[in-house]
Design a protein around this motif. Structure first.
Motif, PDB file in Angstrom:
ATOM      1  N   GLU A   1       0.696  -1.190  -0.136  1.00  0.00           N
ATOM      2  CA  GLU A   1      -0.062   0.171  -0.046  1.00  0.00           C
ATOM      3  C   GLU A   1       0.715   1.204   0.036  1.00  0.00           C
ATOM      4  OE1 GLU A   1      -3.059   0.195   2.998  1.00  0.00           O
ATOM      5  OE2 GLU A   1      -3.402  -1.924   2.865  1.00  0.00           O
ATOM      6  N   ARG A   2       0.428   2.218  -0.735  1.00  0.00           N
ATOM      7  CA  ARG A   2       1.037   3.453  -0.836  1.00  0.00           C
ATOM      8  C   ARG A   2       0.869   4.171   0.535  1.00  0.00           C
ATOM      9  NH1 ARG A   2       0.690   6.324  -6.558  1.00  0.00           N
ATOM     10  NH2 ARG A   2       2.525   7.247  -6.075  1.00  0.00           N
TER      11      ARG A   2
ATOM     12  N   ARG B   1      -8.304  -5.032  -9.258  1.00  0.00           N
ATOM     13  CA  ARG B   1      -8.638  -3.886  -8.290  1.00  0.00           C
ATOM     14  C   ARG B   1      -8.213  -4.669  -6.848  1.00  0.00           C
ATOM     15  NH1 ARG B   1     -12.839  -2.446  -5.069  1.00  0.00           N
ATOM     16  NH2 ARG B   1     -14.198  -3.640  -6.257  1.00  0.00           N
ATOM     17  N   TYR B   2      -7.690  -3.789  -5.952  1.00  0.00           N
ATOM     18  CA  TYR B   2      -7.355  -4.163  -4.782  1.00  0.00           C
ATOM     19  C   TYR B   2      -7.987  -3.142  -3.598  1.00  0.00           C
ATOM     20  CZ  TYR B   2      -3.759  -7.383  -6.731  1.00  0.00           C
ATOM     21  OH  TYR B   2      -3.220  -8.268  -7.011  1.00  0.00           O
ATOM     22  N   ARG B   3      -7.998  -3.321  -2.370  1.00  0.00           N
ATOM     23  CA  ARG B   3      -8.347  -2.616  -1.487  1.00  0.00           C
ATOM     24  C   ARG B   3      -7.375  -2.509  -0.309  1.00  0.00           C
ATOM     25  NH1 ARG B   3     -10.075  -5.461   2.839  1.00  0.00           N
ATOM     26  NH2 ARG B   3     -11.129  -7.436   2.498  1.00  0.00           N
ATOM     27  N   ALA B   4      -7.629  -1.747   0.391  1.00  0.00           N
ATOM     28  CA  ALA B   4      -6.597  -1.414   1.869  1.00  0.00           C
ATOM     29  C   ALA B   4      -6.838  -2.655   2.822  1.00  0.00           C
ATOM     30  CB  ALA B   4      -6.729  -0.398   2.622  1.00  0.00           C
TER      31      ALA B   4
ATOM     32  N   ALA C   1      -4.900  -5.263   6.033  1.00  0.00           N
ATOM     33  CA  ALA C   1      -4.006  -5.233   7.205  1.00  0.00           C
ATOM     34  C   ALA C   1      -2.417  -5.550   6.759  1.00  0.00           C
ATOM     35  CB  ALA C   1      -4.446  -6.512   8.397  1.00  0.00           C
ATOM     36  N   GLY C   2      -2.095  -4.384   6.618  1.00  0.00           N
ATOM     37  CA  GLY C   2      -0.798  -4.282   5.925  1.00  0.00           C
ATOM     38  C   GLY C   2      -0.294  -4.647   4.828  1.00  0.00           C
ATOM     39  N   ARG C   3      -1.070  -5.140   4.015  1.00  0.00           N
ATOM     40  CA  ARG C   3      -0.908  -5.430   2.596  1.00  0.00           C
ATOM     41  C   ARG C   3      -2.136  -5.293   1.776  1.00  0.00           C
ATOM     42  NH1 ARG C   3       2.208 -10.920   1.764  1.00  0.00           N
ATOM     43  NH2 ARG C   3       2.459  -9.885  -0.252  1.00  0.00           N
ATOM     44  N   PRO C   4      -2.119  -4.799   0.457  1.00  0.00           N
ATOM     45  CA  PRO C   4      -3.468  -4.827  -0.167  1.00  0.00           C
ATOM     46  C   PRO C   4      -4.138  -6.187  -0.504  1.00  0.00           C
ATOM     47  CG  PRO C   4      -1.560  -3.975  -1.420  1.00  0.00           C
ATOM     48  CD  PRO C   4      -0.998  -4.504  -0.312  1.00  0.00           C
ATOM     49  N   VAL C   5      -5.352  -6.394  -0.331  1.00  0.00           N
ATOM     50  CA  VAL C   5      -6.271  -7.320  -0.653  1.00  0.00           C
ATOM     51  C   VAL C   5      -6.824  -7.399  -1.875  1.00  0.00           C
ATOM     52  CG1 VAL C   5      -8.374  -8.536   0.145  1.00  0.00           C
ATOM     53  CG2 VAL C   5      -6.832  -7.344   1.915  1.00  0.00           C
ATOM     54  N   PRO C   6      -6.610  -8.438  -2.774  1.00  0.00           N
ATOM     55  CA  PRO C   6      -7.303  -8.630  -4.118  1.00  0.00           C
ATOM     56  C   PRO C   6      -8.957  -8.453  -4.064  1.00  0.00           C
ATOM     57  CG  PRO C   6      -6.443 -10.516  -3.674  1.00  0.00           C
ATOM     58  CD  PRO C   6      -5.890  -9.441  -2.461  1.00  0.00           C
ATOM     59  N   VAL C   7      -9.596  -7.860  -4.703  1.00  0.00           N
ATOM     60  CA  VAL C   7     -10.939  -7.588  -4.964  1.00  0.00           C
ATOM     61  C   VAL C   7     -11.652  -8.447  -6.081  1.00  0.00           C
ATOM     62  CG1 VAL C   7     -13.034  -6.019  -4.716  1.00  0.00           C
ATOM     63  CG2 VAL C   7     -10.866  -5.522  -3.553  1.00  0.00           C
ATOM     64  N   GLU C   8     -11.293  -7.875  -7.301  1.00  0.00           N
ATOM     65  CA  GLU C   8     -11.938  -8.530  -8.678  1.00  0.00           C
ATOM     66  C   GLU C   8     -11.122  -7.837  -9.718  1.00  0.00           C
ATOM     67  OE1 GLU C   8     -16.059  -7.752  -9.435  1.00  0.00           O
ATOM     68  OE2 GLU C   8     -16.047  -5.792  -8.178  1.00  0.00           O
TER      69      GLU C   8
END
Length: 195
Positions: free
Chosen positions: A14-15, A145-148, A150-157
């Motif tokens: 995450e930036r 697309r990802y979302r924020a 806990a510490g690293r981006p989570v893939p969405v779709e």
């Protein structure tokens, strides 16, 4: 893509300040002029066997940016009616289709049109439409697309994201997308699945 090429999967982070995603080892060439983060892929064009179902991120982006033929890489056909596009037949999707359609498949040249319709399984099975678009501005990207998290981006779709959408900062782009306007339909063919 060719069998000797591969998509690289570097670590995403995450930036700062929730400003989207980045590569942990990001370099200048990982983003385009709009600041969009792109997939990484090795380049070995012509080496190994062609993988027709896999699209090479850099060649797709170049073809869409410069309106090059998706088959041969030379300039796509264009005249006073616009640029030539070969699309899967989706005429039932909405009235006036393909007007306003978002496309990630590059255009074609006249020389490659017959070859593409003959050898592409999707065009044979689903049918195809040949159209010219007088206007085909770059619209955004297709990518994951990802979302924020806990510490690293989570893939969405995987989705299409406009350049003006806030989600563009959270998208790892794999294809450049254009939108077709002022279309002239030249040919419509039903596919083998429809007969």
């Amino acid at each position: 893509m060719w069998s000797e090429e591969a998509v690289r999967e570097p670590q995403l982070v995450e930036r700062r300040g929730g400003a989207g995603i980045a590569y942990a080892d990001e370099i200048l060439g990982d983003r385009d002029s709009r600041g969009v983060l792109w997939d990484r892929a090795t380049v070995a064009s012509g080496r190994g066997k062609p993988q027709f179902a896999k699209i090479h991120v850099h060649r797709q982006r170049r073809a869409m940016r410069k309106l090059l033929c998706q088959v041969c890489g030379r300039p796509a056909h264009g005249d006073d009616r616009g640029v030539l596009w070969l699309l899967r037949n989706r005429t039932g999707d909405w009235r006036g289709w393909p007007e306003g359609m978002l496309v990630s498949e590059p255009p074609v040249c006249e020389s490659c049109l017959a070859l593409a319709t003959r050898v592409c399984p999707a065009l044979r099975d689903e049918g195809h439409l040949v159209a010219q678009a007088a206007s085909c501005p770059v619209h955004g990207v297709e990518g994951f697309r990802y979302r924020a998290g806990a510490g690293r981006p989570v893939p969405v779709e995987n989705e299409l994201v406009s350049f003006i959408a806030p989600a563009i900062r959270w998208t790892l782009a794999s294809k450049l997308v254009r939108q077709l306007h002022n279309c002239t339909v030249l040919e419509v063919r039903e596919g083998a699945a429809a007969t």
